[in-house]
Design a protein around this motif. Sequence first.
Motif, mmCIF file in Angstrom:
data_model
loop_
_atom_site.group_PDB
_atom_site.id
_atom_site.type_symbol
_atom_site.label_atom_id
_atom_site.label_comp_id
_atom_site.label_asym_id
_atom_site.label_seq_id
_atom_site.Cartn_x
_atom_site.Cartn_y
_atom_site.Cartn_z
ATOM 1 N N LEU A 108 0.872 -1.164 0.000
ATOM 2 C CA LEU A 108 0.000 0.000 0.000
ATOM 3 C C LEU A 108 0.914 1.220 0.000
ATOM 4 O O LEU A 108 1.801 1.347 0.861
ATOM 5 N N TYR A 109 0.698 2.112 -0.957
ATOM 6 C CA TYR A 109 1.628 3.217 -1.191
ATOM 7 C C TYR A 109 0.885 4.547 -1.108
ATOM 8 O O TYR A 109 -0.155 4.729 -1.750
ATOM 9 N N ASP A 110 1.436 5.471 -0.303
ATOM 10 C CA ASP A 110 0.882 6.816 -0.195
ATOM 11 C C ASP A 110 1.588 7.709 -1.212
ATOM 12 O O ASP A 110 2.747 8.098 -1.024
ATOM 13 N N TRP A 111 0.892 8.031 -2.283
ATOM 14 C CA TRP A 111 1.518 8.810 -3.358
ATOM 15 C C TRP A 111 1.729 10.268 -2.954
ATOM 16 O O TRP A 111 2.534 10.964 -3.576
ATOM 17 N N GLN A 112 1.033 10.733 -1.927
ATOM 18 C CA GLN A 112 1.201 12.118 -1.502
ATOM 19 C C GLN A 112 2.486 12.318 -0.693
ATOM 20 O O GLN A 112 3.088 13.389 -0.736
ATOM 21 N N THR A 113 2.887 11.281 0.038
ATOM 22 C CA THR A 113 4.125 11.365 0.821
ATOM 23 C C THR A 113 5.243 10.524 0.223
ATOM 24 O O THR A 113 6.380 10.587 0.684
ATOM 25 N N ASN A 114 4.905 9.702 -0.804
ATOM 26 C CA ASN A 114 5.848 8.769 -1.422
ATOM 27 C C ASN A 114 6.464 7.837 -0.380
ATOM 28 O O ASN A 114 7.673 7.612 -0.338
ATOM 29 N N LYS A 115 5.575 7.280 0.447
ATOM 30 C CA LYS A 115 5.976 6.339 1.480
ATOM 31 C C LYS A 115 5.160 5.052 1.373
ATOM 32 O O LYS A 115 3.986 5.078 0.984
ATOM 33 N N VAL A 116 5.804 3.930 1.734
ATOM 34 C CA VAL A 116 5.101 2.650 1.822
ATOM 35 C C VAL A 116 4.351 2.608 3.145
ATOM 36 O O VAL A 116 4.941 2.797 4.219
ATOM 37 N N VAL A 117 3.052 2.369 3.063
ATOM 38 C CA VAL A 117 2.207 2.335 4.249
ATOM 39 C C VAL A 117 2.112 0.925 4.822
ATOM 40 O O VAL A 117 2.051 0.733 6.042
ATOM 41 N N ARG A 118 2.157 -0.061 3.938
ATOM 42 C CA ARG A 118 1.857 -1.429 4.377
ATOM 43 C C ARG A 118 2.413 -2.418 3.374
ATOM 44 O O ARG A 118 2.404 -2.165 2.167
ATOM 45 N N ASP A 119 2.903 -3.557 3.873
ATOM 46 C CA ASP A 119 3.293 -4.685 3.033
ATOM 47 C C ASP A 119 2.255 -5.784 3.178
ATOM 48 O O ASP A 119 1.673 -5.970 4.266
ATOM 49 N N TYR A 120 2.054 -6.543 2.101
ATOM 50 C CA TYR A 120 1.065 -7.621 2.117
ATOM 51 C C TYR A 120 1.755 -8.979 1.976
ATOM 52 O O TYR A 120 2.896 -9.065 1.493
ATOM 53 N N PRO A 121 1.054 -10.051 2.343
ATOM 54 C CA PRO A 121 1.627 -11.387 2.161
ATOM 55 C C PRO A 121 1.889 -11.682 0.682
ATOM 56 O O PRO A 121 1.228 -11.139 -0.212
ATOM 57 N N THR A 122 2.852 -12.536 0.431
ATOM 58 C CA THR A 122 3.170 -12.985 -0.930
ATOM 59 C C THR A 122 2.044 -13.864 -1.452
ATOM 60 O O THR A 122 1.567 -14.766 -0.746
ATOM 61 N N ILE A 123 1.641 -13.634 -2.688
ATOM 62 C CA ILE A 123 0.604 -14.488 -3.272
ATOM 63 C C ILE A 123 1.180 -15.872 -3.544
ATOM 64 O O ILE A 123 2.321 -16.003 -4.010
ATOM 65 N N PRO A 124 0.449 -16.942 -3.230
ATOM 66 C CA PRO A 124 0.949 -18.286 -3.560
ATOM 67 C C PRO A 124 1.081 -18.484 -5.070
ATOM 68 O O PRO A 124 0.402 -17.826 -5.864
ATOM 69 N N GLY A 125 1.952 -19.403 -5.449
ATOM 70 C CA GLY A 125 2.046 -19.784 -6.855
ATOM 71 C C GLY A 125 3.136 -19.077 -7.621
ATOM 72 O O GLY A 125 4.203 -18.777 -7.081
ATOM 73 N N GLU A 126 2.838 -18.781 -8.864
ATOM 74 C CA GLU A 126 3.822 -18.355 -9.847
ATOM 75 C C GLU A 126 3.963 -16.832 -9.888
ATOM 76 O O GLU A 126 3.097 -16.108 -9.417
ATOM 77 N N PRO A 127 5.035 -16.319 -10.530
ATOM 78 C CA PRO A 127 5.105 -14.881 -10.826
ATOM 79 C C PRO A 127 3.920 -14.451 -11.689
ATOM 80 O O PRO A 127 3.423 -15.229 -12.506
ATOM 81 N N ARG A 128 3.491 -13.193 -11.499
ATOM 82 C CA ARG A 128 2.236 -12.752 -12.107
ATOM 83 C C ARG A 128 2.399 -11.571 -13.068
ATOM 84 O O ARG A 128 1.427 -11.204 -13.736
ATOM 85 N N ASN A 129 3.570 -10.958 -13.110
ATOM 86 C CA ASN A 129 3.758 -9.792 -13.991
ATOM 87 C C ASN A 129 4.660 -10.145 -15.168
ATOM 88 O O ASN A 129 5.241 -11.228 -15.212
#
Length: 529
Positions: free
Chosen positions: A232-253
Amino acid sequence: MEQGDKLLLWGLLILGAWCGAVSMVEAQGYWETVVNNAGIATMHAAVTHYGNVVLLDRTNVGPSQLNLAPGVCRDNPQDRASTHDCTAHSALFTPGSNDIRPLFVYTDTWCSSGQFDGSGKLVQTGGDADGLMKIRNFSPCGGGGCDWVELDGGLQQGRWYASNQILPDGTQIVVGGRGVGTVEYVPANGRGTYDVPLLYKSNDAQMDNLYPFVHLLPNNQLYIFANRDSILYDWQTNKVVRDYPTIPGEPRNYPSAGSSVLLPLSANADYGNVEVLVCGGAAYGAYMNPAGQTASQTCGRIAPLAAGAGWAMENMPMPRLMGDMILLPTRDVLIINGAGGGAQGWGNAVDPVKTPVLYKPYNAAGARMQTLTGSPIPRVYHSTANLLPDGRILVAGSNTHQFYTLTGYLPTELRIETFSPPYMGANRPTYAAVPGGLKYGGGFTATVKSAGAKNIELNMVSAPFVTHSYAQGQRLLQLEVSAPAAAGAGAYDVASKAPPNAAVAPGGYYMLFPVADGNVGYASWVKMG
């Protein structure tokens, strides 16, 4: 039928059983080839508020099959294939007439990014070679006078395989790119570039963090997903607000090429029940060692604003990578195009998946997927899919080769198709009256013609920039509506209210679809803000 035969694919129509066959076909949707040769392969596509569609390929491939206007040529000494080129690498397609008008683009738009701004102008960023740091604008029109304008001022960093998202302040954030772990803003308005640790962390040996998935959430922060991780990224402060768990399985991008959507936001939940869907991908290493490894078969859902947010996984009917995900006016998701194995890149696709899947997000897990009618045309690397104002899906492109290769396995695809989903039946609603502009939180009334309708929705859908299996800026808003009030002659007045702010609906043009008892009508363009 003009420029192609309607392909009613779900069995042959037997003359004596015509009515029964048609109803079976409509239950699964149908395909039509509307252009047999567009002249260019469509790597990128975007629908303008005039209803026509910008098609965009890349330069540096030599001549296309679509000539520029007489006397117009592209003389570019930096072009790797043809320094004097009198053919087009972009075009404007007009649904209905199916006309193709060549457009002039000068610098290389290969694997670039983009988004419409609040005025309806398409802002296009980056690319390869001489296009790496370019910004291009396309101000759409209904006639023949509009074309690409390449700006003198460019990006602060070269952006190749980046993603764009329009923000509530009207600017666009440009996220990542090949070898780039930063974000920047267009226009910059005094801002520089900012490191995003996720983009460095997710950059594995085959660079599976390209074309990151970026979604603007209604709390005015960004959900950014790359490879298998997200923040979760705050574009107004350019700071990371939160990290999330890794999605199971394969690369997605990219180059593993899953896809993602922000599921529809609804006034019924005060636009606050927020979920992101990620589907498909490729086995790690499928790009570096192409041997046709089977694609991912999983989808994951996450509620990024919920406490303890985590992934809920489910299976698609078949493995798929390079699939495009489209938010439909019915608030379902269409998964279309792609391959059953391999990865993005030159010649890496195997087992084209020609069958779309309808994903119904409000059904129970295990009962959300429905297969629809398939197309005979494979659509793999460098293909696109866009929702049109009439409810059809425009499908174009597919080029798994570096240059135009019109023969052999998975040739460069120049045909354009439309897919009509099952909601396009005989009893489609129409507007008798609808406003052209909406103000945040403002009330309005739409008059909808639909005889005997019991339930009417007004669903507002953005027009994204589609490329590489990801629709940048795509969002759907189910607006607040009152119970329909009979207005005579089969029409109903539906009182509604516009979204509350620009974090829910950034300023710009949207398609406002009337949906009556599951039947989708022709959208009216409305300007938000």
